[in-house]
Design an enzyme around this catalytic site. Structure first.
Site, PDB file in Angstrom:
ATOM      1  N   LYS A  78      34.510  43.408  29.103  1.00  0.00           N
ATOM      2  CA  LYS A  78      35.831  43.871  29.726  1.00  0.00           C
ATOM      3  C   LYS A  78      36.820  44.938  28.887  1.00  0.00           C
ATOM      4  CE  LYS A  78      35.845  40.183  32.476  1.00  0.00           C
ATOM      5  NZ  LYS A  78      36.019  40.048  34.115  1.00  0.00           N
ATOM      6  N   HIS A  86      25.629  37.168  40.817  1.00  0.00           N
ATOM      7  CA  HIS A  86      26.747  36.896  41.006  1.00  0.00           C
ATOM      8  C   HIS A  86      27.189  36.437  42.071  1.00  0.00           C
ATOM      9  CE1 HIS A  86      31.369  37.003  40.705  1.00  0.00           C
ATOM     10  NE2 HIS A  86      31.187  37.353  39.256  1.00  0.00           N
TER      11      HIS A  86
END
Length: 465
Positions: free
Chosen positions: A165, A284
């Site tokens: 992140k 994902h």
């Protein structure tokens, strides 16, 4: 018999309660909400018809084939407890209706057209039974759980990951730096976020190079095998394959794909390449909630999970369970077993409508990710067991001392939980004590415990039985 034009009720042809299902049939359980005035038998038959051989009127070309051989059949209907307007309709499809080894074709038939049908208020595909004869036409996951453990030389514990992140906006070099800070601290993997592809601020080739450098440096320092899920998802299949080929040339162990936005055809193509070239494949499930979140309409995630095991992937995101309600835990564990085990018994209390036999198709590691931190470690270790990947994004990078101590804190917490479990302690009851004891020996863990001691994400579950 002459051709008789006109419209007739679906149930006359497609509702067959006396039908005995065959071992080779694909079986589907649909949650049907008919429009007012439409009887459940007609609604169930309409689903069977529109997802197999039927159309709205009789056509003379029906006489050129054997409909009895090819039609889907609604063979059983049952009410849904507590829901007056909903029914579970069971439909059997002959195997001849489907192309071998194509999840794309299977879904186009079963869920392609029928969900926009006017006679239905809502329709949800709750479960599929894939017959062993059809399973055998798929390669499935590139490697599977055991081969992955052997490649990584990691046994007896869950694997640890971390999503880098901020997910968007970092330059390739700073991105690689974050990867390098996390891996030597004790993580097995770091991860591209699902929407990190090849944007103006960070082109894919630059990211791949800096991440590869971080991986090899970390491996040299720690003596452990490390990886970063390099997201190969792209706008075309050719571009996706170009990225996967480059990852292989760099010598990294794993790539990643967004299988729902990328599509099943692209996913299966990539899975075949990964098996042939020794790459692990992390999946994902971006976009899944668009399909699976509504209780009455769409498709349950357990169906998407089965489809992924057929199409191919070594890891898939599967929710976290932690801090959610009990029923949701059982449902999640139901599809986690579908991903990992060879043979899964029908169990309605866990949302499993059918017994599924995967005939040794390799298993998929479930990934727990999203809003988890060190205090969740005992529960995650207990719920998911060793064959899982626990991914802490903010729970690593949000550590007050930085990324590397965040990684250390997670690894210490995990090792403490695994050791306590192996000594016979009850993680569910003693979890907090185990973490507190471990934090006495690890200042990094103590700092993490202090930051996240009160954080909870508790809302009412959307997904109930």
């Amino acid at each position: 018999v002459g051709f008789k034009a006109g419209v007739k009720d679906y149930k006359l042809t497609y509702y067959t309660p006396s039908y005995e299902t065959k071992d080779t049939d694909i079986l589907a359980a649909f949650r049907v909400t008919p429009q007012p005035g439409v009887p459940p038998e007609e609604a169930g038959a309409a689903v069977a018809a529109e997802s197999s051989t039927g159309t709205w009127t009789t056509v003379w070309t029906d006489g050129l084939t054997s409909l009895d051989r090819y039609k889907g059949r609604c063979y059983h209907i049952e009410p849904v407890a507590g829901e007056e307007t909903q029914f579970i309709a069971y439909v059997a499809y002959p195997l001849d209706l489907f192309e071998e080894g194509s999840v794309t074709n299977m879904f186009t038939s079963i869920v392609g057209n029928v969900f926009g049908f006017k006679a239905l208020r809502a329709l949800r595909l709750e479960d599929l039974r894939i017959p062993t004869a059809y399973v055998k036409t798929f390669q499935g996951p590139p490697h599977g759980i055991q081969v992955e453990r052997d490649k990584l030389n990691k046994y007896g514990r869950p694997l640890l990951g971390c999503t880098i992140k901020p997910k968007l906006g970092l330059s390739a070099k700073n991105y690689g730096r974050a990867v390098y800070e996390c891996l030597p601290g004790g993580l097995d993997f770091t991860k591209d976020d699902e929407n990190v592809n090849s944007q103006p601020f960070m082109r894919w080739r630059d990211r791949f190079l800096f991440c590869a450098e971080a991986i090899f440096k970390s491996q040299a320092e720690t003596g452990e095998i490390k990886g970063h899920y390099l997201n190969a998802t792209a706008g075309t299949c050719e571009e996706m394959m170009k990225r996967a080929v480059f990852a292989r040339e760099l010598g990294v162990p794993i790539v990643m794909h967004d299988y729902l936005t990328g599509g099943f055809t692209a996913n299966t193509t990539l899975a075949h390449y990964c098996r042939d070239n020794g790459l692990l494949l992390h999946i994902h499930r971006a976009m899944h909630a668009v399909i699976d979140r509504q209780k009455k309409h769409g498709m349950h995630f357990r169906v998407l999970a089965k489809a992924l095991r057929m199409s191919g992937g070594d890891h898939i995101h599967a929710g976290t369970v932690v801090g959610k309600l009990e029923g949701e835990r059982e449902i999640t564990l139901g599809f986690v077993d579908l991903l990992r085990d060879d043979f899964i018994e029908k169990d309605r209390s866990r949302g499993l409508f059918f017994t599924q036999d995967w005939v040794s198709l390799p298993g998929v590691l479930p990934v727990a990710s999203g809003g988890i931190h060190v205090w969740h470690m005992p529960a995650l270790t207990e719920i998911f067991g060793d064959d899982s990947v626990l991914q802490f994004g903010g729970g690593t990078l949000g550590h007050p001392w930085g990324n590397a101590p965040g990684a250390v804190a997670n690894r210490v917490a995990l090792e403490a939980c695994v050791q306590a479990r192996n000594e016979g302690r009850d993680l569910a009851r003693e979890g907090n004590d185990i973490i507190r004891e471990a934090s006495k020996w690890s200042p990094e863990l103590a700092a993490a415990c202090e930051v996240w001691k009160e954080i909870k994400f508790e809302f009412e579950a959307m997904d109930t039985l």
